[in-house]
Enzyme design. Structure first.
Site, PDB file in Angstrom:
ATOM      1  N   THR A 248      48.032  43.866  35.345  1.00 26.83           N
ATOM      2  CA  THR A 248      46.933  44.161  34.428  1.00 26.83           C
ATOM      3  C   THR A 248      46.974  43.137  33.297  1.00 26.83           C
ATOM      4  O   THR A 248      47.029  43.473  32.124  1.00 26.83           O
ATOM      5  CB  THR A 248      47.026  45.603  33.914  1.00 26.83           C
ATOM      6  OG1 THR A 248      47.164  46.480  35.042  1.00 26.83           O
ATOM      7  CG2 THR A 248      45.760  46.020  33.172  1.00 26.83           C
ATOM      8  N   HIS A 249      47.003  41.871  33.678  1.00 28.03           N
ATOM      9  CA  HIS A 249      47.148  40.772  32.724  1.00 28.03           C
ATOM     10  C   HIS A 249      45.883  39.916  32.734  1.00 28.03           C
ATOM     11  O   HIS A 249      45.934  38.709  32.933  1.00 28.03           O
ATOM     12  CB  HIS A 249      48.378  39.929  33.059  1.00 28.03           C
ATOM     13  CG  HIS A 249      49.654  40.709  33.067  1.00 28.03           C
ATOM     14  ND1 HIS A 249      50.824  40.250  33.621  1.00 28.03           N
ATOM     15  CD2 HIS A 249      49.950  41.939  32.562  1.00 28.03           C
ATOM     16  CE1 HIS A 249      51.779  41.151  33.475  1.00 28.03           C
ATOM     17  NE2 HIS A 249      51.268  42.198  32.845  1.00 28.03           N
ATOM     18  N   ASN A 250      44.748  40.561  32.510  1.00 33.20           N
ATOM     19  CA  ASN A 250      43.459  39.871  32.471  1.00 33.20           C
ATOM     20  C   ASN A 250      43.271  39.259  31.085  1.00 33.20           C
ATOM     21  O   ASN A 250      43.590  39.886  30.078  1.00 33.20           O
ATOM     22  CB  ASN A 250      42.324  40.855  32.751  1.00 33.20           C
ATOM     23  CG  ASN A 250      42.649  41.769  33.915  1.00 33.20           C
ATOM     24  OD1 ASN A 250      43.433  42.694  33.778  1.00 33.20           O
ATOM     25  ND2 ASN A 250      42.053  41.521  35.060  1.00 33.20           N
TER      26      ASN A 250
ATOM     27  N   GLN B 203      46.459  36.095  36.615  1.00 32.03           N
ATOM     28  CA  GLN B 203      47.846  35.701  36.774  1.00 32.03           C
ATOM     29  C   GLN B 203      48.114  35.468  38.252  1.00 32.03           C
ATOM     30  O   GLN B 203      47.447  36.050  39.105  1.00 32.03           O
ATOM     31  CB  GLN B 203      48.782  36.774  36.224  1.00 32.03           C
ATOM     32  CG  GLN B 203      50.147  36.253  35.838  1.00 32.03           C
ATOM     33  CD  GLN B 203      50.631  36.816  34.522  1.00 32.03           C
ATOM     34  OE1 GLN B 203      50.609  38.004  34.299  1.00 32.03           O
ATOM     35  NE2 GLN B 203      51.082  35.944  33.631  1.00 32.03           N
TER      36      GLN B 203
ATOM     37  N   ASN C 221      46.013  31.843  30.646  1.00 32.51           N
ATOM     38  CA  ASN C 221      47.097  32.817  30.753  1.00 32.51           C
ATOM     39  C   ASN C 221      48.396  32.116  31.103  1.00 32.51           C
ATOM     40  O   ASN C 221      48.427  31.219  31.949  1.00 32.51           O
ATOM     41  CB  ASN C 221      46.793  33.899  31.781  1.00 32.51           C
ATOM     42  CG  ASN C 221      47.549  35.191  31.490  1.00 32.51           C
ATOM     43  OD1 ASN C 221      48.289  35.292  30.519  1.00 32.51           O
ATOM     44  ND2 ASN C 221      47.360  36.184  32.330  1.00 32.51           N
TER      45      ASN C 221
END
Length: 573
Positions: A502-504, A334, A542
């Site tokens: 923590t947007h993997n 992100q 994403n």
């Protein structure tokens, strides 16, 4: 020598949101399920009066032990990947509930554009709009097809949101089950300013309950108290939706679900065409067990889903040189570099009260809600202001030029403790051929298994987007009449520090073509039909949002697919 246990219908690896939802749905349908979680058990009582910022926010009390397992990172294939030894860019949850315990509660459905991003981009701008090396693809499912599963997750979790439809997002079949969170003074300022600039603000949906709520499964939870201890903390009130207070208790009450904590899965048993179970280690005793199952369901975090497949030699590993293979492909993150910080000399706010998902957002520059014809990027970012609750250790903002210590520093720290607001963009991230996950050839975990290696950097696409979004955050903050506005519009190379999100996503991506995707739209592996891989690892790119809504919706759809498979084994798409 591993001890072989009695066979079960389904084994679920990882007990966060996806594992909790799937275990609950299968158990309610009468399926015998074993859920394996490598961390310890948790319950709401563990968090009573534990507002310990040092333990949880600074020392990562709910996170994975990096001395036992971590990831390695490099920007390019020419670099040497090194292990992440302390937390920075993202936080890997561990224990019952996983990252679903320490999330903030911010809940956004992805846009209809996201699920058909390649087709919609070409349709509006032509194929040349997609630069060489950008590997975007349609997801193999549309927003309309996924909408009923969003709705189901929202009713289970009691998601709070505005009744009136925001014109910038996808249509809904039902209103949110609970009203929106309280609108604070700073949210009102943001909304007034953005409306004057022609934007469409709204209170963003929240996994923090705005009111007491009982869900369709009979789970009753209390309303949020706005204490400000959400992100990196478990909720002592049970007001923040997490798997431990929603789906897992329902699964346990059926009598069809067995939870085993401190159980670290190291390998998927298989014959190359069919999964036959898993091998796991009891992390306390060191004993090894084999758990046979008719269906294996991977529901752990992105990195571990990919790592288990590669270590088990399942699926074709992605090769960035040829662009072939699918396991490890399309890793994305992100882009959060655009923001404007406003310092107020004549106005004070109550910033230490708040909730993890308390804030307002505009989506006028997210997805394809605006014309990209003359811009050197696709997609965009949501722009928001949040009142998550500023905690004293982590927050000490002072204007640029303030000394880093001494009398002047102390005076500025005290003055601006409740006088600093931030308007920030949370940006999308597109996949590239040279961004991927694979097994590290050098570093291993405590069990001797290779670690996941991350090869990733920001691209010109990301830098152009940050410049554009920063111009919008700057305009909003100036309209909010801050005394001093400091805007960041520069995006440097990606690094594993500092914290970003923590947007993997990616690595086991979904799609309609087995040559370019690892799983179908039920998240069933093309190559191994009784293996389902569920979570953000399925995202082909994403978006400009937090991922939980899509993770939850896909988990409900996968549950439906698994039940169909158990009844009639075979391909589902």
């Amino acid at each position: 020598m591993a001890t072989t246990l009695p066979k079960v219908s389904a084994v679920v690896v990882g007990m966060g949101w996806t594992g909790g939802v799937i275990s609950c749905e299968l158990a309610k349908a009468g399926v015998k399920v074993v859920g394996l979680e490598r961390g310890r058990a948790r319950k709401t009582e563990d968090y009573y009066m534990v507002h310990d910022e040092l333990r949880y926010a600074q020392q990562y009390g709910l996170a994975q032990d990096l001395s036992r397992e971590t990831v390695t990172f490099r920007n390019t294939e020419k670099g040497t990947a090194l292990p992440m030894r302390s937390y920075g860019s993202f936080i890997l949850g561990e224990g019952l509930g996983g990252a679903g315990v320490h999330w903030n509660g911010q809940y956004f459905r992805f846009l209809p554009y996201d699920f058909e991003i390649k087709s919609k981009t070409i349709e509006r701008y032509g194929a040349k709009k997609i630069p060489d090396g950008m590997t975007i693809q349609d997801w193999g499912i549309t927003y309309d097809e996924l909408e009923p599963y969003f709705d189901k997750f929202e009713k289970m979790a009691g998601i709070s949101g505005e009744a009136e439809q925001n014109p910038m997002v996808g249509k809904r079949s039902n209103p949110f089950p609970t009203p929106p969170m309280k609108k604070t003074a700073i949210m009102q300022m943001f909304e007034d300013a953005s409306k004057k600039l022609g934007m469409h603000p709204y209170i963003y949906p929240s996994g923090n309950l705005s009111t007491q709520y009982t869900n369709p499964d009979g789970i009753a939870r209390a309303a949020c108290q706005y204490c400000g201890f959400c992100e990196r903390f478990g909720c002592e009130y049970g007001a923040k939706a997490d798997p431990v207070v929603t789906v897992i208790p329902v699964a346990q009450k059926t009598g069809n679900f067995e939870l085993r904590t401190e159980s670290n899965v190291t390998r998927i048993l298989n014959d190359g065409k069919r999964a036959t179970g898993v091998v796991y280690v009891n992390t306390i005793t060191g004993e090894e067990f084999e758990q046979p199952a008719d269906v294996v369901i991977l529901t752990s975090f992105v990195f571990n889903n990919v790592r288990l497949l590669l270590n088990s030699k399942l699926g074709k590993p992605y090769d960035p040189k040829t662009g072939t293979g699918v396991i490890g492909k399309n890793y994305a993150y992100q882009v959060n570099g655009a923001n404007s910080v406003g310092f107020y000399d004549d106005q004070e706010f109550n910033l230490y009260a708040g909730a993890g998902a308390l804030g307002s957002e505009v989506d006028d520059f997210n997805g394809d809600n605006f014309d990209h014809s003359n811009l050197n990027f696709i997609h965009g970012a949501g722009i928001r202001i949040a009142q998550a609750g500023l905690r004293p250790i982590a927050n000490n903002s002072t204007p640029k030029g303030t000394p880093a210590w001494g009398k002047e520093f102390k005076q500025a720290s005290i003055k601006y403790a409740n006088r600093v607001l931030t308007v920030a963009g949370q940006g999308s991230n597109m996949p590239w051929r040279h961004h991927y996950l694979d097994l590290d050839p050098t570093y291993k975990d405590v069990y001797g298994q290779p670690l996941i290696r991350v090869t990733y950097d920001f691209e010109d696409q990301d830098r152009e987007m940050v410049k554009f979004i920063a111009s919008k955050t700057d305009a909003i903050m100036k309209e909010m009449k801050a005394t001093t506005v400091q805007t960041n519009s520069e995006l440097k190379n990606y690094n594993i520090v500092p914290y970003q999100s923590t947007h993997n996503t990616g690595g086991v991506i979904m799609g309609a073509d087995p040559t370019t995707s690892a799983v179908n739209n039920y998240l069933q592996m093309w190559d191994v039909q009784n293996l389902f891989v569920v979570g953000a690892s399925a995202f082909p790119h994403n978006s400009g949002y937090n991922p939980t809504a899509v993770v939850g919706a896909l988990a409900y759809r996968a549950s439906e697919g698994i039940l169909k498979y158990l009844k009639t084994p075979g391909p589902l798409a």
